[in-house]
Design a protein around this motif. Structure first.
Motif, PDB file in Angstrom:
ATOM      1  N   ARG B  67      -8.233   6.348  -9.200  1.00 14.61           N
ATOM      2  CA  ARG B  67      -7.814   4.949  -9.140  1.00 14.61           C
ATOM      3  C   ARG B  67      -6.943   4.764  -7.899  1.00 14.61           C
ATOM      4  N   ILE B  68      -7.431   3.950  -6.974  1.00  8.07           N
ATOM      5  CA  ILE B  68      -6.724   3.723  -5.712  1.00  8.07           C
ATOM      6  C   ILE B  68      -5.909   2.440  -5.837  1.00  8.07           C
ATOM      7  N   ALA B  69      -4.611   2.527  -5.542  1.00  6.57           N
ATOM      8  CA  ALA B  69      -3.736   1.350  -5.611  1.00  6.57           C
ATOM      9  C   ALA B  69      -3.056   1.128  -4.264  1.00  6.57           C
ATOM     10  N   LEU B  70      -2.625  -0.092  -4.043  1.00  7.10           N
ATOM     11  CA  LEU B  70      -1.950  -0.457  -2.804  1.00  7.10           C
ATOM     12  C   LEU B  70      -0.512  -0.829  -3.158  1.00  7.10           C
ATOM     13  N   LEU B  71       0.457  -0.208  -2.489  1.00  7.46           N
ATOM     14  CA  LEU B  71       1.866  -0.480  -2.804  1.00  7.46           C
ATOM     15  C   LEU B  71       2.287  -1.834  -2.228  1.00  7.46           C
ATOM     16  N   ALA B  72       2.775  -2.717  -3.106  1.00  6.62           N
ATOM     17  CA  ALA B  72       3.192  -4.057  -2.662  1.00  6.62           C
ATOM     18  C   ALA B  72       4.473  -4.453  -3.396  1.00  6.62           C
ATOM     19  N   ASN B  73       4.887  -5.701  -3.222  1.00  6.77           N
ATOM     20  CA  ASN B  73       6.110  -6.178  -3.871  1.00  6.77           C
ATOM     21  C   ASN B  73       5.802  -6.923  -5.172  1.00  6.77           C
ATOM     22  N   GLY B  74       4.688  -6.562  -5.800  1.00  9.24           N
ATOM     23  CA  GLY B  74       4.284  -7.164  -7.066  1.00  9.24           C
ATOM     24  C   GLY B  74       2.829  -6.805  -7.301  1.00  9.24           C
ATOM     25  N   TYR B 112      -2.047   4.969 -11.861  1.00  9.84           N
ATOM     26  CA  TYR B 112      -2.806   5.036 -10.599  1.00  9.84           C
ATOM     27  C   TYR B 112      -2.994   6.524 -10.276  1.00  9.84           C
ATOM     28  N   ASP B 113      -3.903   6.810  -9.326  1.00 16.70           N
ATOM     29  CA  ASP B 113      -4.073   8.193  -8.887  1.00 16.70           C
ATOM     30  C   ASP B 113      -3.692   8.388  -7.428  1.00 16.70           C
ATOM     31  N   VAL B 114      -3.952   7.362  -6.626  1.00 15.75           N
ATOM     32  CA  VAL B 114      -3.599   7.415  -5.204  1.00 15.75           C
ATOM     33  C   VAL B 114      -2.891   6.117  -4.847  1.00 15.75           C
ATOM     34  N   MET B 115      -1.666   6.221  -4.332  1.00 10.69           N
ATOM     35  CA  MET B 115      -0.926   5.028  -3.912  1.00 10.69           C
ATOM     36  C   MET B 115      -0.956   4.972  -2.392  1.00 10.69           C
ATOM     37  N   VAL B 116      -1.552   3.907  -1.877  1.00  8.45           N
ATOM     38  CA  VAL B 116      -1.709   3.751  -0.432  1.00  8.45           C
ATOM     39  C   VAL B 116      -0.596   2.859   0.111  1.00  8.45           C
ATOM     40  N   THR B 117       0.017   3.290   1.207  1.00  7.70           N
ATOM     41  CA  THR B 117       1.079   2.487   1.818  1.00  7.70           C
ATOM     42  C   THR B 117       1.288   2.902   3.268  1.00  7.70           C
ATOM     43  N   ASP B 118       1.969   2.060   4.033  1.00  9.42           N
ATOM     44  CA  ASP B 118       2.321   2.458   5.392  1.00  9.42           C
ATOM     45  C   ASP B 118       3.469   3.453   5.339  1.00  9.42           C
ATOM     46  N   GLY B 119       3.678   4.181   6.436  1.00 12.17           N
ATOM     47  CA  GLY B 119       4.661   5.261   6.453  1.00 12.17           C
ATOM     48  C   GLY B 119       6.092   4.793   6.301  1.00 12.17           C
ATOM     49  N   MET B 120       6.363   3.568   6.655  1.00 12.53           N
ATOM     50  CA  MET B 120       7.726   3.033   6.516  1.00 12.53           C
ATOM     51  C   MET B 120       8.038   2.783   5.034  1.00 12.53           C
ATOM     52  N   SER B 121       7.167   2.009   4.369  1.00 10.78           N
ATOM     53  CA  SER B 121       7.385   1.717   2.947  1.00 10.78           C
ATOM     54  C   SER B 121       7.301   2.994   2.118  1.00 10.78           C
ATOM     55  N   GLY B 122       6.347   3.868   2.463  1.00 14.25           N
ATOM     56  CA  GLY B 122       6.167   5.112   1.708  1.00 14.25           C
ATOM     57  C   GLY B 122       7.397   5.996   1.802  1.00 14.25           C
ATOM     58  N   ASN B 123       7.955   6.067   3.006  1.00  8.68           N
ATOM     59  CA  ASN B 123       9.136   6.887   3.204  1.00  8.68           C
ATOM     60  C   ASN B 123      10.331   6.304   2.459  1.00  8.68           C
ATOM     61  N   ILE B 124      10.482   4.986   2.535  1.00 12.84           N
ATOM     62  CA  ILE B 124      11.591   4.322   1.833  1.00 12.84           C
ATOM     63  C   ILE B 124      11.434   4.505   0.319  1.00 12.84           C
ATOM     64  N   ALA B 125      10.208   4.372  -0.183  1.00 12.41           N
ATOM     65  CA  ALA B 125       9.957   4.550  -1.620  1.00 12.41           C
ATOM     66  C   ALA B 125      10.306   5.966  -2.062  1.00 12.41           C
ATOM     67  N   LEU B 126       9.784   6.936  -1.330  1.00 13.94           N
ATOM     68  CA  LEU B 126      10.008   8.342  -1.697  1.00 13.94           C
ATOM     69  C   LEU B 126      11.493   8.685  -1.712  1.00 13.94           C
ATOM     70  N   LYS B 127      12.192   8.257  -0.660  1.00  8.80           N
ATOM     71  CA  LYS B 127      13.616   8.587  -0.580  1.00  8.80           C
ATOM     72  C   LYS B 127      14.451   7.776  -1.572  1.00  8.80           C
TER      73      LYS B 127
END
Lengths: 228, 228
Positions: B67-74, B112-127
Protein backbone atom coordinates in the motif's frame (compact mmCIF):
# COMPACT_ATOMS: atom_id res chain seq x y z
CA UNK A 1 -10.06 29.55 10.16
CA UNK A 2 -11.60 30.92 6.99
CA UNK A 3 -14.49 32.23 9.10
CA UNK A 4 -12.10 34.00 11.49
CA UNK A 5 -10.19 35.56 8.61
CA UNK A 6 -13.37 36.77 6.93
CA UNK A 7 -15.00 38.05 10.11
CA UNK A 8 -12.00 39.66 11.77
CA UNK A 9 -9.96 40.62 8.74
CA UNK A 10 -6.19 40.43 8.56
CA UNK A 11 -3.66 42.67 10.25
CA UNK A 12 -2.30 45.12 7.66
CA UNK A 13 0.70 43.59 5.85
CA UNK A 14 -0.12 39.97 6.72
CA UNK A 15 -0.17 37.76 3.59
CA UNK A 16 -1.89 34.76 5.21
CA UNK A 17 -2.80 33.96 8.83
CA UNK A 18 -0.89 31.11 10.46
CA UNK A 19 -1.78 28.58 13.14
CA UNK A 20 0.52 28.52 16.14
CA UNK A 21 0.90 25.55 18.46
CA UNK A 22 2.67 25.18 21.78
CA UNK A 23 5.04 22.22 22.04
CA UNK A 24 5.87 20.69 25.46
CA UNK A 25 9.67 21.03 25.31
CA UNK A 26 12.06 20.12 28.11
CA UNK A 27 12.36 23.89 28.79
CA UNK A 28 8.59 24.51 28.92
CA UNK A 29 6.01 25.27 26.25
CA UNK A 30 7.47 26.77 23.08
CA UNK A 31 5.74 28.04 19.96
CA UNK A 32 5.80 26.49 16.48
CA UNK A 33 4.12 28.19 13.53
CA UNK A 34 2.69 27.60 10.95
CA UNK A 35 1.23 24.31 12.21
CA UNK A 36 -0.97 23.74 9.19
CA UNK A 37 -2.81 26.76 7.82
CA UNK A 38 -0.66 27.20 4.70
CA UNK A 39 0.71 24.15 2.88
CA UNK A 40 2.53 26.34 0.36
CA UNK A 41 4.52 29.24 1.77
CA UNK A 42 7.07 31.68 0.43
CA UNK A 43 10.00 33.21 2.30
CA UNK A 44 8.13 36.43 3.08
CA UNK A 45 5.41 34.44 4.81
CA UNK A 46 8.04 32.63 6.92
CA UNK A 47 9.51 36.03 7.87
CA UNK A 48 6.05 37.18 8.98
CA UNK A 49 5.61 33.99 11.02
CA UNK A 50 8.95 34.79 12.71
CA UNK A 51 7.82 38.34 13.50
CA UNK A 52 4.44 37.18 14.83
CA UNK A 53 6.03 34.36 16.85
CA UNK A 54 8.45 36.83 18.40
CA UNK A 55 5.58 39.03 19.60
CA UNK A 56 3.66 36.03 20.94
CA UNK A 57 6.66 34.69 22.88
CA UNK A 58 7.22 38.13 24.44
CA UNK A 59 3.55 38.79 25.32
CA UNK A 60 2.31 35.30 26.15
CA UNK A 61 5.34 33.27 27.25
CA UNK A 62 7.08 36.17 29.04
CA UNK A 63 10.32 35.65 27.19
CA UNK A 64 11.99 39.06 26.76
CA UNK A 65 14.22 38.17 23.77
CA UNK A 66 12.80 35.08 22.08
CA UNK A 67 15.19 32.77 20.22
CA UNK A 68 13.79 32.38 16.71
CA UNK A 69 14.70 29.16 14.85
CA UNK A 70 13.92 27.86 11.37
CA UNK A 71 12.86 24.21 11.00
CA UNK A 72 15.12 22.40 8.52
CA UNK A 73 16.63 18.98 7.84
CA UNK A 74 19.77 19.75 9.84
CA UNK A 75 21.22 22.56 11.92
CA UNK A 76 24.01 23.73 9.60
CA UNK A 77 23.33 26.90 7.59
CA UNK A 78 23.64 25.09 4.23
CA UNK A 79 20.93 22.59 5.24
CA UNK A 80 17.35 23.16 4.18
CA UNK A 81 15.36 23.64 1.00
CA UNK A 82 15.31 26.49 -1.50
CA UNK A 83 12.46 27.95 0.61
CA UNK A 84 14.29 27.79 3.94
CA UNK A 85 17.51 29.18 2.42
CA UNK A 86 15.65 32.26 1.25
CA UNK A 87 13.77 32.57 4.54
CA UNK A 88 17.04 32.14 6.47
CA UNK A 89 18.50 35.24 4.79
CA UNK A 90 15.36 37.30 5.40
CA UNK A 91 14.98 36.36 9.06
CA UNK A 92 18.71 36.86 9.68
CA UNK A 93 18.38 40.42 8.33
CA UNK A 94 15.18 41.20 10.29
CA UNK A 95 16.71 42.27 13.58
CA UNK A 96 15.05 39.36 15.41
CA UNK A 97 17.17 37.18 17.71
CA UNK A 98 17.61 34.49 15.04
CA UNK A 99 19.52 31.36 16.09
CA UNK A 100 19.48 29.64 12.67
CA UNK A 101 18.31 26.21 11.57
CA UNK A 102 17.01 23.61 13.99
CA UNK A 103 15.74 20.13 13.19
CA UNK A 104 12.87 17.84 14.12
CA UNK A 105 14.89 16.36 16.95
CA UNK A 106 14.99 19.75 18.70
CA UNK A 107 11.22 20.21 18.72
CA UNK A 108 10.65 18.66 22.16
CA UNK A 109 14.20 18.96 23.44
CA UNK A 110 14.15 22.77 23.41
CA UNK A 111 16.91 25.29 22.83
CA UNK A 112 14.58 27.64 20.94
CA UNK A 113 11.53 29.78 21.72
CA UNK A 114 9.81 30.11 18.34
CA UNK A 115 10.13 27.50 15.60
CA UNK A 116 9.27 28.90 12.18
CA UNK A 117 8.12 26.60 9.39
CA UNK A 118 5.69 26.30 6.51
CA UNK A 119 2.29 24.76 7.24
CA UNK A 120 3.08 21.47 5.49
CA UNK A 121 6.27 20.72 7.45
CA UNK A 122 4.77 22.12 10.64
CA UNK A 123 1.70 19.94 10.34
CA UNK A 124 3.77 16.85 9.56
CA UNK A 125 6.10 17.59 12.49
CA UNK A 126 3.24 18.14 14.95
CA UNK A 127 1.39 15.00 13.92
CA UNK A 128 4.61 12.96 13.95
CA UNK A 129 5.18 14.01 17.55
CA UNK A 130 1.60 12.97 18.32
CA UNK A 131 2.11 9.69 16.46
CA UNK A 132 5.13 8.74 18.57
CA UNK A 133 3.44 9.82 21.82
CA UNK A 134 0.26 7.86 21.03
CA UNK A 135 2.23 4.76 20.02
CA UNK A 136 4.48 4.79 23.07
CA UNK A 137 1.54 5.36 25.42
CA UNK A 138 -0.34 2.45 23.86
CA UNK A 139 2.73 0.19 24.11
CA UNK A 140 3.13 1.24 27.74
CA UNK A 141 -0.47 0.33 28.46
CA UNK A 142 -0.04 -3.12 26.91
CA UNK A 143 3.34 -3.87 28.49
CA UNK A 144 2.33 -2.65 31.94
CA UNK A 145 -0.72 -4.90 32.09
CA UNK A 146 0.96 -7.98 30.58
CA UNK A 147 1.28 -9.86 33.90
CA UNK A 148 0.17 -9.62 37.51
CA UNK A 149 3.59 -8.41 38.70
CA UNK A 150 3.71 -5.77 36.02
CA UNK A 151 0.26 -4.58 37.09
CA UNK A 152 1.56 -4.23 40.63
CA UNK A 153 4.57 -2.32 39.32
CA UNK A 154 2.32 -0.13 37.17
CA UNK A 155 0.21 0.74 40.21
CA UNK A 156 3.34 1.92 42.02
CA UNK A 157 4.46 4.20 39.17
CA UNK A 158 0.95 5.32 38.22
CA UNK A 159 1.31 8.96 39.27
CA UNK A 160 4.55 9.30 37.33
CA UNK A 161 2.90 7.94 34.19
CA UNK A 162 -0.04 10.28 34.63
CA UNK A 163 2.34 13.25 34.79
CA UNK A 164 3.97 12.19 31.52
CA UNK A 165 0.61 11.70 29.85
CA UNK A 166 -0.50 15.15 30.98
CA UNK A 167 2.75 16.68 29.75
CA UNK A 168 2.32 15.18 26.27
CA UNK A 169 -1.39 15.93 26.01
CA UNK A 170 -2.19 18.76 23.62
CA UNK A 171 -5.46 19.31 25.52
CA UNK A 172 -3.41 20.73 28.39
CA UNK A 173 -2.04 23.45 26.15
CA UNK A 174 -5.36 24.69 24.94
CA UNK A 175 -6.09 25.81 21.44
CA UNK A 176 -3.63 27.24 19.00
CA UNK A 177 -4.02 30.95 18.36
CA UNK A 178 -4.56 32.07 14.79
CA UNK A 179 -1.83 34.59 13.98
CA UNK A 180 -2.35 37.56 11.73
CA UNK A 181 -6.09 38.20 12.09
CA UNK A 182 -7.32 41.49 13.54
CA UNK A 183 -8.73 40.00 16.73
CA UNK A 184 -8.41 36.92 18.91
CA UNK A 185 -9.19 33.53 17.38
CA UNK A 186 -8.12 30.21 18.88
CA UNK A 187 -8.16 27.10 16.69
CA UNK A 188 -8.98 23.83 18.47
CA UNK A 189 -8.17 20.26 17.52
CA UNK A 190 -11.08 18.46 15.85
CA UNK A 191 -11.14 15.94 18.71
CA UNK A 192 -11.02 18.50 21.53
CA UNK A 193 -12.66 17.52 24.81
CA UNK A 194 -14.11 19.95 27.31
CA UNK A 195 -10.75 20.49 29.01
CA UNK A 196 -9.24 21.55 25.69
CA UNK A 197 -12.05 24.03 25.09
CA UNK A 198 -11.65 25.42 28.61
CA UNK A 199 -7.92 25.90 28.06
CA UNK A 200 -8.56 27.48 24.66
CA UNK A 201 -10.79 30.10 26.32
CA UNK A 202 -7.97 30.65 28.79
CA UNK A 203 -5.54 31.25 25.92
CA UNK A 204 -7.99 33.65 24.29
CA UNK A 205 -8.35 35.61 27.53
CA UNK A 206 -4.59 35.92 27.91
CA UNK A 207 -4.30 37.06 24.27
CA UNK A 208 -6.72 39.90 25.07
CA UNK A 209 -5.14 40.87 28.41
CA UNK A 210 -1.62 40.99 26.99
CA UNK A 211 -2.64 43.25 24.12
CA UNK A 212 -1.23 40.69 21.70
CA UNK A 213 -3.08 41.89 18.61
CA UNK A 214 -2.00 45.51 19.06
CA UNK A 215 1.62 44.39 19.50
CA UNK A 216 1.39 42.17 16.40
CA UNK A 217 0.06 45.06 14.33
CA UNK A 218 2.82 47.40 15.50
CA UNK A 219 5.55 44.84 14.81
CA UNK A 220 4.34 43.92 11.32
CA UNK A 221 3.60 47.48 10.31
CA UNK A 222 7.06 48.59 11.44
CA UNK A 223 8.60 46.06 9.06
CA UNK A 224 6.19 46.93 6.25
CA UNK A 225 7.03 50.61 6.83
CA UNK A 226 10.80 49.97 6.76
CA UNK A 227 10.45 48.11 3.45
CA UNK A 228 8.26 50.75 1.82
CA UNK B 1 25.82 9.12 0.02
CA UNK B 2 27.65 11.16 -2.58
CA UNK B 3 30.43 8.54 -2.52
CA UNK B 4 27.94 5.72 -3.10
CA UNK B 5 26.32 7.59 -5.98
CA UNK B 6 29.68 8.33 -7.62
CA UNK B 7 31.13 4.84 -7.10
CA UNK B 8 28.06 2.76 -7.91
CA UNK B 9 26.30 5.05 -10.38
CA UNK B 10 22.55 5.50 -10.58
CA UNK B 11 19.99 3.06 -11.93
CA UNK B 12 18.98 4.22 -15.40
CA UNK B 13 16.06 6.65 -15.18
CA UNK B 14 16.65 7.63 -11.53
CA UNK B 15 16.85 11.40 -11.08
CA UNK B 16 18.28 11.38 -7.56
CA UNK B 17 18.87 8.54 -5.06
CA UNK B 18 16.70 8.59 -1.93
CA UNK B 19 17.25 7.42 1.63
CA UNK B 20 14.73 4.91 2.92
CA UNK B 21 14.03 4.34 6.60
CA UNK B 22 11.98 1.70 8.38
CA UNK B 23 9.47 3.01 10.90
CA UNK B 24 8.30 0.81 13.80
CA UNK B 25 4.55 0.93 13.13
CA UNK B 26 1.91 -0.98 15.08
CA UNK B 27 1.74 -3.36 12.07
CA UNK B 28 5.49 -3.95 11.91
CA UNK B 29 8.32 -2.12 10.15
CA UNK B 30 7.20 0.02 7.23
CA UNK B 31 9.21 2.06 4.76
CA UNK B 32 9.36 5.85 4.44
CA UNK B 33 11.35 7.55 1.68
CA UNK B 34 12.93 10.01 1.09
CA UNK B 35 14.13 10.41 4.67
CA UNK B 36 16.53 13.23 3.92
CA UNK B 37 18.62 12.90 0.76
CA UNK B 38 16.74 15.51 -1.29
CA UNK B 39 15.40 18.64 0.40
CA UNK B 40 13.87 19.88 -2.85
CA UNK B 41 11.91 17.33 -4.88
CA UNK B 42 9.60 17.46 -7.88
CA UNK B 43 6.60 15.22 -8.54
CA UNK B 44 8.55 12.89 -10.85
CA UNK B 45 11.02 12.21 -8.05
CA UNK B 46 8.16 11.37 -5.67
CA UNK B 47 6.78 8.96 -8.30
CA UNK B 48 10.19 7.27 -8.49
CA UNK B 49 10.31 7.01 -4.71
CA UNK B 50 6.89 5.31 -4.86
CA UNK B 51 8.11 2.84 -7.49
CA UNK B 52 11.31 2.07 -5.58
CA UNK B 53 9.47 1.75 -2.29
CA UNK B 54 7.04 -0.67 -3.88
CA UNK B 55 9.89 -2.94 -5.01
CA UNK B 56 11.55 -2.74 -1.60
CA UNK B 57 8.36 -3.67 0.25
CA UNK B 58 7.83 -6.66 -2.04
CA UNK B 59 11.44 -7.92 -1.91
CA UNK B 60 12.47 -7.03 1.63
CA UNK B 61 9.28 -6.87 3.69
CA UNK B 62 7.55 -9.75 1.87
CA UNK B 63 4.44 -7.70 1.19
CA UNK B 64 2.96 -8.90 -2.13
CA UNK B 65 0.93 -5.76 -2.94
CA UNK B 66 2.33 -2.85 -0.94
CA UNK B 67 0.00 0.00 0.00
CA UNK B 68 1.64 3.20 -1.23
CA UNK B 69 0.74 6.41 0.62
CA UNK B 70 1.73 10.04 0.17
CA UNK B 71 2.64 12.07 3.26
CA UNK B 72 0.50 15.23 3.48
CA UNK B 73 -1.10 17.55 6.03
CA UNK B 74 -4.34 15.55 6.05
CA UNK B 75 -5.82 12.45 4.49
CA UNK B 76 -8.36 14.05 2.13
CA UNK B 77 -7.37 14.25 -1.52
CA UNK B 78 -7.51 18.07 -1.58
CA UNK B 79 -5.00 18.28 1.30
CA UNK B 80 -1.32 18.77 0.58
CA UNK B 81 0.93 21.23 -1.21
CA UNK B 82 1.32 22.03 -4.91
CA UNK B 83 4.04 19.36 -4.95
CA UNK B 84 1.95 16.60 -3.37
CA UNK B 85 -1.07 17.42 -5.55
CA UNK B 86 1.01 16.87 -8.67
CA UNK B 87 2.63 13.75 -7.22
CA UNK B 88 -0.80 12.43 -6.18
CA UNK B 89 -1.97 12.45 -9.81
CA UNK B 90 1.21 10.78 -11.07
CA UNK B 91 1.25 8.02 -8.46
CA UNK B 92 -2.49 7.41 -8.91
CA UNK B 93 -1.88 6.87 -12.64
CA UNK B 94 1.17 4.63 -12.12
CA UNK B 95 -0.56 1.29 -11.60
CA UNK B 96 0.81 1.04 -8.06
CA UNK B 97 -1.57 0.16 -5.20
CA UNK B 98 -1.93 3.81 -4.17
CA UNK B 99 -4.05 4.49 -1.07
CA UNK B 100 -3.83 8.31 -1.21
CA UNK B 101 -2.73 10.88 1.36
CA UNK B 102 -1.74 9.94 4.89
CA UNK B 103 -0.59 12.26 7.64
CA UNK B 104 2.09 12.41 10.31
CA UNK B 105 -0.21 10.75 12.81
CA UNK B 106 -0.28 7.59 10.68
CA UNK B 107 3.49 7.18 10.59
CA UNK B 108 3.71 4.89 13.63
CA UNK B 109 0.09 3.78 13.69
CA UNK B 110 0.31 1.97 10.35
CA UNK B 111 -2.27 1.37 7.64
CA UNK B 112 0.32 1.82 4.88
CA UNK B 113 3.39 -0.05 3.62
CA UNK B 114 5.37 2.66 1.85
CA UNK B 115 5.16 6.34 2.80
CA UNK B 116 6.35 8.61 0.01
CA UNK B 117 7.61 12.11 0.79
CA UNK B 118 10.24 14.67 -0.13
CA UNK B 119 13.50 14.60 1.82
CA UNK B 120 12.70 17.74 3.79
CA UNK B 121 9.33 16.56 5.14
CA UNK B 122 10.64 13.00 5.57
CA UNK B 123 13.61 14.18 7.57
CA UNK B 124 11.47 16.46 9.74
CA UNK B 125 8.97 13.63 10.32
CA UNK B 126 11.63 11.09 11.24
CA UNK B 127 13.42 13.42 13.62
CA UNK B 128 10.10 14.54 15.17
CA UNK B 129 9.31 10.89 15.94
CA UNK B 130 12.76 10.55 17.50
CA UNK B 131 12.24 13.78 19.42
CA UNK B 132 9.03 12.53 21.03
CA UNK B 133 10.50 9.10 21.78
CA UNK B 134 13.63 10.59 23.36
CA UNK B 135 11.61 13.06 25.42
CA UNK B 136 9.14 10.47 26.70
CA UNK B 137 11.91 7.99 27.54
CA UNK B 138 13.77 10.68 29.49
CA UNK B 139 10.58 11.69 31.33
CA UNK B 140 9.95 8.01 32.13
CA UNK B 141 13.44 7.67 33.55
CA UNK B 142 12.98 10.70 35.80
CA UNK B 143 9.46 9.83 36.94
CA UNK B 144 10.26 6.17 37.61
CA UNK B 145 13.18 6.97 39.89
CA UNK B 146 11.49 9.85 41.73
CA UNK B 147 10.82 7.85 44.94
CA UNK B 148 11.64 4.52 46.53
CA UNK B 149 8.21 3.06 45.75
CA UNK B 150 8.43 4.16 42.14
CA UNK B 151 11.84 2.48 41.90
CA UNK B 152 10.27 -0.75 43.17
CA UNK B 153 7.47 -0.37 40.63
CA UNK B 154 9.96 0.37 37.87
CA UNK B 155 11.87 -2.81 38.71
CA UNK B 156 8.67 -4.83 38.30
CA UNK B 157 7.89 -3.36 34.85
CA UNK B 158 11.53 -3.23 33.72
CA UNK B 159 11.23 -5.86 31.01
CA UNK B 160 8.18 -4.19 29.51
CA UNK B 161 9.99 -0.86 29.35
CA UNK B 162 13.01 -2.51 27.74
CA UNK B 163 10.75 -3.96 25.04
CA UNK B 164 9.35 -0.50 24.27
CA UNK B 165 12.80 1.04 24.18
CA UNK B 166 13.98 -1.69 21.78
CA UNK B 167 10.92 -1.19 19.59
CA UNK B 168 11.54 2.56 19.28
CA UNK B 169 15.31 2.25 18.82
CA UNK B 170 16.43 2.94 15.26
CA UNK B 171 19.55 0.85 15.94
CA UNK B 172 17.36 -2.25 15.89
CA UNK B 173 16.30 -1.51 12.36
CA UNK B 174 19.77 -1.22 10.94
CA UNK B 175 20.77 1.26 8.34
CA UNK B 176 18.58 2.81 5.73
CA UNK B 177 19.18 1.59 2.22
CA UNK B 178 20.06 4.16 -0.42
CA UNK B 179 17.53 3.79 -3.22
CA UNK B 180 18.38 4.30 -6.85
CA UNK B 181 22.08 3.49 -6.94
CA UNK B 182 23.31 0.57 -9.05
CA UNK B 183 24.41 -1.55 -6.12
CA UNK B 184 23.79 -1.98 -2.41
CA UNK B 185 24.53 0.95 -0.11
CA UNK B 186 23.20 1.31 3.42
CA UNK B 187 23.29 4.71 5.11
CA UNK B 188 23.82 4.68 8.88
CA UNK B 189 22.96 7.28 11.49
CA UNK B 190 25.92 9.46 12.50
CA UNK B 191 25.66 8.14 16.07
CA UNK B 192 25.39 4.44 15.16
CA UNK B 193 26.74 1.99 17.70
CA UNK B 194 28.08 -1.47 16.91
CA UNK B 195 24.62 -3.06 16.95
CA UNK B 196 23.41 -0.57 14.34
CA UNK B 197 26.38 -1.37 12.10
CA UNK B 198 25.75 -5.10 12.51
CA UNK B 199 22.10 -4.66 11.55
CA UNK B 200 23.07 -2.48 8.60
CA UNK B 201 25.27 -5.28 7.27
CA UNK B 202 22.31 -7.59 7.73
CA UNK B 203 20.11 -5.23 5.68
CA UNK B 204 22.81 -5.08 2.97
CA UNK B 205 23.00 -8.89 2.84
CA UNK B 206 19.24 -9.19 2.45
CA UNK B 207 19.28 -6.55 -0.30
CA UNK B 208 21.77 -8.72 -2.20
CA UNK B 209 19.98 -12.04 -1.59
CA UNK B 210 16.60 -10.70 -2.64
CA UNK B 211 17.93 -9.31 -5.92
CA UNK B 212 16.60 -5.90 -4.94
CA UNK B 213 18.73 -3.83 -7.31
CA UNK B 214 17.79 -5.93 -10.36
CA UNK B 215 14.12 -5.60 -9.45
CA UNK B 216 14.46 -1.83 -8.97
CA UNK B 217 16.10 -1.48 -12.39
CA UNK B 218 13.37 -3.49 -14.09
CA UNK B 219 10.58 -1.54 -12.39
CA UNK B 220 12.02 1.91 -13.17
CA UNK B 221 13.00 1.03 -16.71
CA UNK B 222 9.53 -0.34 -17.39
CA UNK B 223 8.04 3.03 -16.43
CA UNK B 224 10.71 4.97 -18.35
CA UNK B 225 10.01 2.72 -21.36
CA UNK B 226 6.24 3.25 -21.13
CA UNK B 227 6.75 7.03 -21.04
CA UNK B 228 9.21 7.08 -23.96
Amino acid sequence: MTAATLLLGRIRGVARPAIGTLLPTAEGPRLMLDAGANADCDADMLLQFALMGDVYARCMLDLPQPRIALLANGTEEHKGSALTHEAFAKIAASGLHFIGNREGRDLLLGGYDVMVTDGMSGNIALKSLESAATRIMSMLKRELTASLWRKVGAALVKQGLARIKRMMDYQEYGGAPLFGVRGVSVVCHGSSGERAIFRALDVAAKCLESGLVGELSRSLEAVAGAEA
